[in-house]
Design a protein around this motif. Structure first.
Motif, PDB file in Angstrom:
ATOM      1  N   THR A 103     122.569 103.411   4.271  1.00 18.50           N
ATOM      2  CA  THR A 103     123.731 103.295   3.492  1.00 18.50           C
ATOM      3  C   THR A 103     124.959 102.748   4.360  1.00 18.50           C
ATOM      4  OG1 THR A 103     123.300 105.191   2.241  1.00 18.50           O
ATOM      5  CG2 THR A 103     125.494 104.535   2.124  1.00 18.50           C
ATOM      6  N   LYS A 104     125.064 103.137   5.637  1.00 17.66           N
ATOM      7  CA  LYS A 104     126.066 102.695   6.666  1.00 17.66           C
ATOM      8  C   LYS A 104     125.711 101.216   6.819  1.00 17.66           C
ATOM      9  CE  LYS A 104     127.246 107.082   8.953  1.00 17.66           C
ATOM     10  NZ  LYS A 104     126.900 108.027   9.916  1.00 17.66           N
ATOM     11  N   GLU A 107     127.046  98.891   3.892  1.00 21.78           N
ATOM     12  CA  GLU A 107     128.308  98.937   3.803  1.00 21.78           C
ATOM     13  C   GLU A 107     128.649  98.008   4.902  1.00 21.78           C
ATOM     14  OE1 GLU A 107     130.387  99.903   1.370  1.00 21.78           O
ATOM     15  OE2 GLU A 107     128.565 100.849   0.614  1.00 21.78           O
ATOM     16  N   ARG A 110     127.749  94.309   3.314  1.00 21.83           N
ATOM     17  CA  ARG A 110     128.604  93.997   2.388  1.00 21.83           C
ATOM     18  C   ARG A 110     129.956  93.450   3.021  1.00 21.83           C
ATOM     19  NH1 ARG A 110     127.436  98.927  -1.924  1.00 21.83           N
ATOM     20  NH2 ARG A 110     125.563  97.774  -2.805  1.00 21.83           N
ATOM     21  N   LYS A 111     130.427  94.316   4.080  1.00 21.41           N
ATOM     22  CA  LYS A 111     131.749  93.757   4.463  1.00 21.41           C
ATOM     23  C   LYS A 111     131.464  92.323   5.328  1.00 21.41           C
ATOM     24  CE  LYS A 111     135.261  95.477   7.963  1.00 21.41           C
ATOM     25  NZ  LYS A 111     135.538  96.254   8.759  1.00 21.41           N
ATOM     26  N   GLU A 145     120.326  96.957   0.152  1.00 20.03           N
ATOM     27  CA  GLU A 145     120.159  97.763  -1.104  1.00 20.03           C
ATOM     28  C   GLU A 145     118.582  98.051  -1.565  1.00 20.03           C
ATOM     29  OE1 GLU A 145     121.895  94.505  -3.632  1.00 20.03           O
ATOM     30  OE2 GLU A 145     123.661  95.544  -3.242  1.00 20.03           O
TER      31      GLU A 145
END
Length: 159
Positions: A103-104, A107, A110-111, A145
């Motif tokens: 999950t990290k 993120e 995505r950033k 994902e």
């Protein structure tokens, strides 16, 4: 004179190339009644030579059946209920740690995609280079994902 000879030679070669290929085919029946066909003379001992006019079936045989696994009581070690609960708990802990890490990573990907879309680098005067770089970032997001989804699915299967 040589032209006529060359034509005859070419015509003869073409006629020979058009002849159908043939080989001796043997029908073999083993002690259990299984029928096999072969053109290998060394493996055809005790087999019957088929005539070349006789049609040979090319239908595949039945699929091999896999042996069924033995019942758990067939000498396999058994695990007590407490041991299995401990194993399941450890597995859940490991999967949840992996999910947290993934999950990290998602993120962060995505950033990086958001920041990458906002900036065009100096060597990206050609718009396709920009699109290629952004596609790599999108692929990275999609990978994370899928990993997150797979981990969540695996955790949901645990008791």
């Amino acid at each position: 004179m040589f032209r006529g000879f060359n034509r005859i030679l070419i015509a003869t070669a073409a006629a020979l190339a058009a002849l159908p290929a043939s080989a001796d085919v043997y029908k073999c029946v083993d002690a259990d009644g299984h029928v096999t066909y072969t053109n290998d003379k060394s493996r055809a001992r005790g087999c019957k030579l088929l005539s070349s006019e006789m049609p040979v079936s090319s239908v595949p045989g039945p699929a091999a059946t896999m042996p069924k696994p033995a019942a758990p009581s067939g000498g396999f070690p058994s695990v007590s209920g407490d041991q299995q609960k401990a194993r399941d708990g450890e597995r859940r802990r490991i999967l949840e740690a992996e999910l947290d890490t993934e999950t990290k990573n998602l993120e962060a990907a995505r950033k990086a995609l958001t920041e990458g879309e906002a900036v065009r680098l100096g060597d990206e005067r050609n718009y396709q280079k920009y699109l290629d770089r952004i596609q790599g970032l999108k692929d990275n997001v999609a990978l994370h994902e899928r990993n997150v989804d797979a981990l969540r699915k695996e955790i949901s299967k645990l008791p």
